[in-house]
Design an enzyme around this catalytic site. Structure first.
Site, PDB file in Angstrom:
ATOM      1  N   ASP A 104      11.196  -6.512   0.982  1.00  0.00           N
ATOM      2  CA  ASP A 104      10.504  -7.192   2.084  1.00  0.00           C
ATOM      3  C   ASP A 104      11.084  -8.583   2.266  1.00  0.00           C
ATOM      4  OD1 ASP A 104       7.561  -6.417   3.528  1.00  0.00           O
ATOM      5  OD2 ASP A 104       8.320  -8.455   3.808  1.00  0.00           O
ATOM      6  N   ASP A 163       7.957   0.986   7.026  1.00  0.00           N
ATOM      7  CA  ASP A 163       6.797   0.623   7.845  1.00  0.00           C
ATOM      8  C   ASP A 163       7.030  -0.781   8.388  1.00  0.00           C
ATOM      9  OD1 ASP A 163       4.234   0.992   8.870  1.00  0.00           O
ATOM     10  OD2 ASP A 163       3.237   0.173   7.114  1.00  0.00           O
ATOM     11  N   ALA A 217       0.825  -1.222   0.000  1.00  0.00           N
ATOM     12  CA  ALA A 217       0.000   0.000   0.000  1.00  0.00           C
ATOM     13  C   ALA A 217       0.859   1.272   0.000  1.00  0.00           C
ATOM     14  CB  ALA A 217      -0.942  -0.015   1.200  1.00  0.00           C
ATOM     15  N   TRP A 218       1.932   1.286   0.786  1.00  0.00           N
ATOM     16  CA  TRP A 218       2.788   2.485   0.810  1.00  0.00           C
ATOM     17  C   TRP A 218       3.444   2.692  -0.560  1.00  0.00           C
ATOM     18  CZ3 TRP A 218       5.933   4.213   5.654  1.00  0.00           C
ATOM     19  CH2 TRP A 218       5.058   4.414   6.726  1.00  0.00           C
ATOM     20  N   LYS A 265       8.271   3.879  11.041  1.00  0.00           N
ATOM     21  CA  LYS A 265       7.285   3.587  12.090  1.00  0.00           C
ATOM     22  C   LYS A 265       7.988   3.068  13.329  1.00  0.00           C
ATOM     23  CE  LYS A 265       4.576  -0.119  11.688  1.00  0.00           C
ATOM     24  NZ  LYS A 265       3.405  -0.792  11.130  1.00  0.00           N
TER      25      LYS A 265
HETATM   26  C1  LIG Z   1       3.162  -3.517   8.435  1.00  0.00           C
HETATM   27  S1  LIG Z   1       3.882  -4.401   7.101  1.00  0.00           S
HETATM   28  C2  LIG Z   1       4.151  -3.144   5.901  1.00  0.00           C
HETATM   29  C3  LIG Z   1       2.915  -2.682   5.228  1.00  0.00           C
HETATM   30  C4  LIG Z   1       3.219  -1.847   4.011  1.00  0.00           C
HETATM   31  N1  LIG Z   1       3.866  -0.592   4.378  1.00  0.00           N
HETATM   32  C5  LIG Z   1       1.992  -1.536   3.222  1.00  0.00           C
HETATM   33  O1  LIG Z   1       1.601  -0.363   3.220  1.00  0.00           O
HETATM   34  O2  LIG Z   1       1.440  -2.418   2.598  1.00  0.00           O
HETATM   35  C6  LIG Z   1       5.514  -4.646   7.679  1.00  0.00           C
HETATM   36  C7  LIG Z   1       6.403  -5.427   6.742  1.00  0.00           C
HETATM   37  O3  LIG Z   1       7.737  -5.365   7.234  1.00  0.00           O
HETATM   38  C8  LIG Z   1       8.389  -6.537   6.783  1.00  0.00           C
HETATM   39  N2  LIG Z   1       9.641  -6.770   7.512  1.00  0.00           N
HETATM   40  C9  LIG Z   1       9.792  -7.039   8.834  1.00  0.00           C
HETATM   41  N3  LIG Z   1      11.087  -7.225   9.126  1.00  0.00           N
HETATM   42  C10 LIG Z   1      11.790  -7.062   7.962  1.00  0.00           C
HETATM   43  C11 LIG Z   1      13.177  -7.142   7.609  1.00  0.00           C
HETATM   44  N4  LIG Z   1      14.098  -7.429   8.533  1.00  0.00           N
HETATM   45  N5  LIG Z   1      13.545  -6.923   6.311  1.00  0.00           N
HETATM   46  C12 LIG Z   1      12.600  -6.652   5.377  1.00  0.00           C
HETATM   47  N6  LIG Z   1      11.275  -6.570   5.646  1.00  0.00           N
HETATM   48  C13 LIG Z   1      10.863  -6.770   6.917  1.00  0.00           C
HETATM   49  C14 LIG Z   1       7.355  -7.607   7.038  1.00  0.00           C
HETATM   50  O4  LIG Z   1       7.621  -8.786   6.299  1.00  0.00           O
HETATM   51  C15 LIG Z   1       6.051  -6.912   6.649  1.00  0.00           C
HETATM   52  O5  LIG Z   1       5.656  -7.249   5.350  1.00  0.00           O
END
Ligand SMILES: C[S@@+](CC[C@H](N)C(=O)[O-])C[C@H]1O[C@@H](n2cnc3c(N)ncnc32)[C@H](O)[C@@H]1O
Length: 319
Positions: free
Chosen positions: A104, A203, A85-86, A264
């Site tokens: 991701d 995020d 979404a972002w 975030k």
């Molecule tokens: C809340 S979601 C993001 C939502 C996104 N901003 C959207 O608007 O659709 C958080 C994301 O951070 C990713 N994430 C967490 N730790 C990570 C890492 N170490 N490296 C890359 N991505 C990571 C997760 O897999 C997840 O998909």
């Protein structure tokens, strides 16, 4: 589920039982009802956005102007981009020739106009891949046999990274820039080569469970240190700080001077320390909770504007 819950209740202290409450059917219903009644969730569907998180970034951008349709060739890096979404917001609010890269740890089909890597941002190699993407314009997400068998970056890795043992060639790859119009920014070309990104948005948090896609050797130890919110605010806070620090290190390494940054954070006792680190990296630092962020959530957003020059990473993280 109820059975599991009552067994756990009989065998562990009550404080731990409270963790389990998150998974019983009442809390699932509450979550579902909240989602169904939420105007941002409904509006995200209407606007074909991949999640309600889009509105948080829109509200941040309305206030701090991260994106600009009139500036061409902008390079935007979306950390933890899935489900996307972002990235959709970044794509809609930037000029059509901007380069948006989502990173991701989980596999995800990126939105239209966005490229992606499945990789862990905690790995140094991921930084190298991001740099390679912006300097060489690699064709990501190709639909061919090689990509289907080995993933987005495999053929590029085979062609390019095998040469990286040779330092000279390594340098050549990473310093070759093409048609970037430096009149858009105050950066010199040299700076541009070293710091290829204009805006970083992060995020990172709350991934959905991965069931497939573990083949990718870029994603080292996929679930190691990846942050799932647990409902325990202290744990969530420290994991969030870990990911915010990782985003800040990415900004120090890859964001151009005067570039912008959003991340975030789940609030907690190390927030002030993180704010100090932000202030060592950016001239202007703001804390902002958009309307779309639920009141009961401990999440907040840190915005860093006008990145400083000559940042000493050790000093930033030394205190
Ligand atoms: C809340 S979601 C993001 C939502 C996104 N901003 C959207 O608007 O659709 C958080 C994301 O951070 C990713 N994430 C967490 N730790 C990570 C890492 N170490 N490296 C890359 N991505 C990571 C997760 O897999 C997840 O998909």
């Amino acid at each position: 589920m109820l059975l599991v819950y009552s067994r756990i209740r009989n065998n562990v202290p009550f404080s731990l039982c409270r963790i389990c409450i998150r998974y019983n059917s009442n809390s699932q219903n509450r979550w579902l009802n909240r989602q169904l009644g939420d105007p941002y969730t409904k509006e995200a569907k209407v606007q074909n956005l991949r999640s309600r998180a889009a509105f948080k970034l829109m509200q941040i951008d309305d206030k701090y102007r991260l994106f600009n349709k009139n500036k061409s060739n902008r390079r935007i890096l979306d950390l933890g981009y899935a489900p996307g979404a972002w990235s959709q917001v970044a794509q809609q609010r930037s000029s059509s020739n901007s380069m948006i890269l989502g990173v991701d740890i989980l596999p995800c089909e990126p939105p239209h106009g966005v490229n992606s890597i499945q990789a862990n941002i905690l790995a140094k190699r991921t930084h190298d891949l991001i740099r390679l993407f912006y300097s060489k314009h690699f064709q990501l997400n190709r639909r061919d046999e090689l990509h289907e068998n080995h993933g987005y970056f495999q053929n590029m890795l085979e062609e390019e990274l095998t040469h990286l043992k040779d330092t000279e060639l390594y340098r050549e790859i990473f310093t070759s820039d093409d048609n970037y119009d430096i009149s858009n920014t105050n950066s010199t070309l040299k700076e541009r080569e070293k710091f290829p990104v204009d805006v970083i948005i992060s995020d990172m948090y709350e991934p959905w469970p991965q069931t497939t896609g573990f083949w990718n050797n870029i994603t080292n130890q996929a679930y190691f240190r990846m942050a799932n919110t647990s409902g325990l605010s202290i744990r969530d806070h420290y994991q969030s700080i870990d990911l915010c620090d990782a985003a800040l290190v990415t900004a120090i390494d890859l964001l151009r001077p005067l570039g912008s940054f959003v991340c975030k954070l789940y609030t907690g006792e190390e927030e002030n320390l993180f704010k100090k680190r932000m202030e060592a990296v950016f001239n202007d630092v703001h804390k902002f909770k958009p309307d779309a962020s639920r009141n009961e959530s401990r999440e907040t957003y840190y915005i860093g504007l006008r990145k400083r020059r000559n940042i000493d990473k050790l000093k930033v993280f030394g205190n």
